[in-house]
Design a protein around this motif. Structure first.
Motif, mmCIF file in Angstrom:
data_model
loop_
_atom_site.group_PDB
_atom_site.id
_atom_site.type_symbol
_atom_site.label_atom_id
_atom_site.label_comp_id
_atom_site.label_asym_id
_atom_site.label_seq_id
_atom_site.Cartn_x
_atom_site.Cartn_y
_atom_site.Cartn_z
ATOM 1 N N TYR A 59 0.681 -1.176 -0.135
ATOM 2 C CA TYR A 59 0.027 0.089 0.007
ATOM 3 C C TYR A 59 0.929 1.314 -0.113
ATOM 4 O O TYR A 59 1.641 1.346 1.076
ATOM 5 N N THR A 61 -0.250 4.493 -0.818
ATOM 6 C CA THR A 61 -0.949 5.818 -0.662
ATOM 7 C C THR A 61 -0.392 6.405 0.891
ATOM 8 O O THR A 61 -1.183 6.015 1.966
ATOM 9 N N LYS A 67 6.238 1.375 0.225
ATOM 10 C CA LYS A 67 5.556 0.517 1.150
ATOM 11 C C LYS A 67 6.772 -0.659 1.208
ATOM 12 O O LYS A 67 7.081 -1.208 0.193
#
Length: 208
Positions: A59, A61, A67
């Protein structure tokens, strides 16, 4: 003189060969060693050497746009004492893996998808930046302990796999360590170190 050489070499040497087939980590043990104590070999199962999920995208965002998915002794107890681990790193467009160090490992990184600008900084007093743009299939090495980073410079997402020369390499993200320590480093110390006003330091600390 020969005896002196023997003594010096003895102080510098270590046992390069394992003393057993494996030493699967036993996190429940109260024994204190440089690493994790071994569980009873008779209780070892295939799951102690197994990890699933590295094919899944991380992930990205978040504030830095990346990540890291680790596979070290915390995830695979069978890595204990074996001196190796790996990570998957996912990058959003223009995402970064911020400047950081691994205090116990050298890292070798391979780009699986996309393009990455990577770099590391040599130690004082030179502090020379060594940097390269990598494409799919390219490999780059970050020497142990040196500050390094990656940035996605492609149009889409990027993915890399990195191997590290420790089952527990550790990571010190520079910004988090300096501005997010607990308790906080005094603002006047950081202001003098970075040659900025204390208000700027306080602002940086508020972000971490």
């Amino acid at each position: 003189f020969a005896v002196l050489l023997l003594l010096v070499s003895g102080f510098q040497s270590f046992e390069p060969s394992p003393m057993q087939d494996f030493c699967v980590a036993d996190p429940a043990s109260l024994d204190r060693v440089n690493g994790l104590a071994c569980k009873d070999p008779k209780s070892v199962q295939a799951e102690d050497f197994f990890f699933s999920g590295l094919h899944l995208a991380g992930y990205t965002t978040n504030a830095v746009g990346s990540k890291v998915t680790p596979v070290n002794v915390a995830q695979v107890p069978g890595l204990n004492t074996l001196g190796i681990s790996l990570v998957r790193v996912d990058y959003a467009p223009w995402g970064i893996n911020p400047p950081h160090t691994h205090p116990r490992a050298t890292e070798i990184l391979t780009v699986l998808e996309g393009s990455l600008q990577v770099g590391f900084v040599t130690s004082n007093p030179e502090n020379r930046l060594i940097t390269q743009v990598l494409k799919k299939g390219d490999v780059f090495v970050f020497p142990i302990g040196l500050v390094h980073y990656q940035r996605n410079v492609g149009k889409g997402n990027a993915v890399a796999i990195a191997a590290l020369s420790s089952q527990n390499p550790g990571v010190i993200t520079i910004a988090n360590a300096v501005f997010g320590s607990d308790p906080a480093i005094a603002t006047d110390i950081l202001a003098k170190a970075f040659q900025v006003d204390e208000s700027i330091v306080a602002l940086m600390q508020s972000k971490f």
